[in-house]
Design a protein around this motif. Structure first.
Motif, PDB file in Angstrom:
ATOM      1  N   UNK B 116       0.841  -1.205   0.000  1.00 17.39           N
ATOM      2  CA  UNK B 116       0.000   0.000   0.000  1.00 17.39           C
ATOM      3  C   UNK B 116       0.872   1.249   0.000  1.00 17.39           C
ATOM      4  N   UNK B 120       0.138   2.978  -3.653  1.00 19.51           N
ATOM      5  CA  UNK B 120      -1.070   3.811  -3.607  1.00 19.51           C
ATOM      6  C   UNK B 120      -0.649   5.244  -3.319  1.00 19.51           C
ATOM      7  N   UNK B 121      -0.823   6.142  -4.296  1.00 17.98           N
ATOM      8  CA  UNK B 121      -0.464   7.545  -4.040  1.00 17.98           C
ATOM      9  C   UNK B 121      -1.445   8.187  -3.073  1.00 17.98           C
ATOM     10  N   UNK B 122      -0.936   9.136  -2.309  1.00 19.29           N
ATOM     11  CA  UNK B 122      -1.758   9.824  -1.310  1.00 19.29           C
ATOM     12  C   UNK B 122      -2.146  11.201  -1.810  1.00 19.29           C
ATOM     13  N   UNK B 123      -3.166  11.778  -1.214  1.00 18.32           N
ATOM     14  CA  UNK B 123      -3.529  13.169  -1.480  1.00 18.32           C
ATOM     15  C   UNK B 123      -4.388  13.315  -2.710  1.00 18.32           C
ATOM     16  N   UNK B 124      -5.030  14.494  -2.831  1.00 17.94           N
ATOM     17  CA  UNK B 124      -5.971  14.682  -3.931  1.00 17.94           C
ATOM     18  C   UNK B 124      -5.254  14.993  -5.241  1.00 17.94           C
ATOM     19  N   UNK B 132       3.742   6.144   3.660  1.00 18.55           N
ATOM     20  CA  UNK B 132       2.586   5.716   4.442  1.00 18.55           C
ATOM     21  C   UNK B 132       2.868   4.484   5.293  1.00 18.55           C
ATOM     22  N   UNK B 166      -5.036   6.517  11.646  1.00 20.53           N
ATOM     23  CA  UNK B 166      -5.874   7.234  10.675  1.00 20.53           C
ATOM     24  C   UNK B 166      -5.543   8.722  10.688  1.00 20.53           C
ATOM     25  N   UNK B 169      -2.256   9.157   8.818  1.00 19.12           N
ATOM     26  CA  UNK B 169      -2.429   8.989   7.371  1.00 19.12           C
ATOM     27  C   UNK B 169      -3.132  10.193   6.760  1.00 19.12           C
ATOM     28  N   UNK B 170      -4.103  10.742   7.496  1.00 19.99           N
ATOM     29  CA  UNK B 170      -4.838  11.917   7.002  1.00 19.99           C
ATOM     30  C   UNK B 170      -3.902  13.120   6.888  1.00 19.99           C
ATOM     31  N   UNK B 173      -1.672  12.665   3.946  1.00 19.53           N
ATOM     32  CA  UNK B 173      -2.328  12.790   2.639  1.00 19.53           C
ATOM     33  C   UNK B 173      -2.721  14.235   2.347  1.00 19.53           C
TER      34      UNK B 173
END
Lengths: 415, 214
Positions: B116, B120-124, B132, B166, B169-170, B173
């Protein structure tokens, strides 16, 4: 309007009641007052607001019109449930109030993280309460599975919102985590054992936090996912929920046919939740309307049918079972019909293989429920207020069945 | 100077091992401290010092709130309780105990968290990868702790670690309202500690070990 007044009303009255109830004798009636301030706060917050989706991460804590309506109905249903249930203790009241506040915030959350965290906190509290009240494997499973499912929703948050430009693994991961969280919260196969096992031990007000508070919040907030998620995530989300929902609905309806009187209603809820989960796999409007109708139907009948069967409430229980029969013009008929029509429009005739037998089995189960309600053992006669309250949910359900569209518009602002 | 990713991952891994193994009446306290200290360096390097401070504050609040809640609960006699350390259902004697099962589950989490983190890239808008791992491995071990829970303390430990992971991670991201939303998630740690401590304060209440349900 902000959700803060509703959440504060839930929390303040819950804390107050938890500390005062042990010192007062008229516990039952006072406990039933706990959800009313939240209902009033929700009523005052009516007046508009869009249908919100935490997953699109628009931010804020605004209670949309459907969410405000649902908070109101949930709080009133919790009031009736507490009126009809045996006197609740302080811990039970605290858990109901905490779950009420958390479910309201979850419905208003504009952030996927806050949404997941609220549902995680609520389910964890519910699991701990069930274990504390009835230590057993089944209640421990509620703490394990339901909490893990809500944790999956929080895990999805950092990967949201996903858009069309997002690389595929991220979209699939987000869709899978969301579907897993919804499946665990709905008690779908193979994650539904915690509901069936727990409901054998837990009755009345102890089941209320799930059926009347957390479940409606999850069901309402999961509705717009099909519209918000991009194609990759949507495909994964649908591919999980459609078969799992069909299998759960079929299995729960089959088990409901042979269930004992006290175990029958939780299996009917699970069967209907299977249909709602199938409806989440399609963006058709009919599926959303049908899901909301089923949700409201259960909010109306659950306060009665969650209680131990008793001859004193046989008549309203018979009406409640009739509302679940799925015969027109009951609200369950409109809800199931709308979902099945939407599924057929989206996926062709294949879903009928699961949905038609489910509807038939639920009809037979409801008829058995009507018959069993007449033969319920004699219990203690409820007071006048409780007797009156017991008739309110069936009457509201009849109104919903006769006027489904206006009822949805008035209660939830949908339609 | 760039972040030393192997070092950050190593710190996260040690914290995840502690989250998996810690048991007993103060398990939530140790979990909060381990997860907070394991995640703070990664958050500091990706998000900034204020994010790390938020995690450390939540961890410290969790560490303090548990014992305080236990002391308060001992003074309240009118509310029945349950000992959160005693297994809810007594299991049969077996070759592998609960810790062994947790370690086996944690071993499966390791490659999943690594995948992961790197795929899996993070952020919008960003495509940040590789940072991560600490949050993913701690979240995974907390999830395994929930899945294999035998006591209420196991559930509280799982919830506390999931909340902190969480939140981290938030922050990494760069989600909307980063600090406020991360604070909401991190608040699960002190909330879980308070619940476990409160239940632990009522040791004379309902016996936890009961016959299995039919």
């Amino acid at each position: 309007m902000s959700v803060v007044p509703v959440a504060v009303a839930w929390a303040a009255t819950g804390l107050l009641a938890a500390f005062l109830l042990p010192r007062l004798r008229a516990r039952r009636r006072l406990a039933a007052l706990v959800p009313l301030p939240a209902a009033i706060a929700a009523l005052l917050s009516f007046g508009g607001g869009a249908d919100l989706s935490a997953v699109s991460a628009q931010g804020g804590l605004l209670l949309g019109r459907p969410a405000a309506g649902l908070v109101l109905v949930c709080a009133l249903a919790a009031t009736v449930c507490l009126l009809l249930a045996p006197p609740a203790d302080s811990a039970e009241i605290l858990v109901i109030a905490a779950c009420g506040a958390l479910s309201a915030v979850a419905m208003a959350a504009g952030s996927p993280l806050v949404w997941g965290v609220c549902l995680l906190g609520g389910t964890a509290l519910l699991g701990v309460r069930w274990v504390a009240a009835f230590p057993a494997r089944a209640t421990l499973a509620a703490g394990r599975v339901a909490t893990l499912g809500a944790a999956a929703l929080t895990a999805a948050a950092p990967f949201l919102p996903v858009d069309a430009a997002t690389v595929p693994p991220r979209a699939h991961l987000a869709g899978g985590l969301l579907a897993g969280g919804v499946a665990a919260g709905f008690g779908l196969l193979p994650l539904g054992g915690w509901v069936t096992g727990g409901s054998r031990l837990v009755r009345g007000a102890a089941l209320a936090p799930w059926v009347l508070l957390l479940l409606p919040a999850l069901a309402l907030t999961a509705q717009p996912l099909q519209a918000v998620l991009p194609p990759g995530a949507r495909t994964t989300f649908s591919s999980i929920l459609l078969p799992v929902g069909a299998a759960s609905a079929a299995w729960a309806a089959l088990r409901a046919l042979a269930a004992a009187d006290g175990d029958r209603y939780p299996r009917v809820i699970l069967a209907d939740l299977g249909l709602v989960a199938m409806g989440l796999a399609t963006p058709e409007t009919g599926a959303r309307v049908g899901s909301l109708l089923l949700l409201l139907t259960h909010l109306f009948v659950a306060p009665l049918l969650l209680q131990q069967p008793s001859a004193a409430l046989a008549r309203p229980r018979r009406f409640a079972w009739l509302l679940l029969s799925g015969v027109p013009p009951t609200p369950a008929f409109w809800g199931r019909f709308a979902i099945i029509a939407a599924l057929t429009a989206a996926f062709g005739a294949a879903p009928l293989l699961a949905t038609v037998p489910v509807v038939g089995a639920l009809l037979v189960t409801a008829v058995r429920g009507v018959v069993a309600a007449s033969a319920a053992p004699a219990g203690t006669a409820p007071g006048a207020a409780a007797h009156l309250a017991a008739w309110l949910p069936p009457l509201a359900g009849i109104a919903l069945g006769l006027l489904p569209e206006p009822s949805l518009r008035v209660l939830l602002g949908v339609g | 100077m760039g972040a030393n990713e192997p070092l950050l991952a190593g710190v996260g891994f040690v914290a995840a091992v502690l989250v998996s193994l810690v048991d007993g009446r103060n398990a939530v306290t140790w979990t909060c401290l381990a997860a907070g200290l394991g995640l703070a360096p990664a958050v500091a390097s990706v998000y900034g010092a204020d994010g790390a401070l938020l995690l450390l504050a939540a961890a410290a609040a969790g560490a303090v709130a548990g014992p305080l809640s236990r002391v308060s609960a001992r003074r309240v006699r009118w509310m029945a309780g349950i000992d959160p350390v005693v297994p809810v259902v007594a299991g049969a004697d077996s070759l592998f105990g609960p810790r062994s099962i947790r370690i086996a589950a944690g071993v499966m989490v390791l490659p999943a968290a690594s995948w992961v983190s790197f795929n899996i890239p993070l952020g919008s808008t960003s495509t940040v990868t590789g940072v991560l791992f600490p949050a993913a491995v701690i979240w995974g071990c907390a999830a395994m702790r929930l899945l294999t829970a035998r006591t209420l303390v196991d559930i509280a430990v799982g919830v506390a670690a999931v909340g902190l992971a969480a939140a981290a991670a938030w922050l990494m991201s760069g989600g909307s309202d980063s600090l406020a939303n991360a604070a909401a998630a991190a608040a699960l740690a002190p909330a879980a500690a308070i619940t476990a401590g409160w239940l632990g304060g009522h040791r004379g209440g309902i016996p936890a070990s009961a016959p299995a349900a039919p």
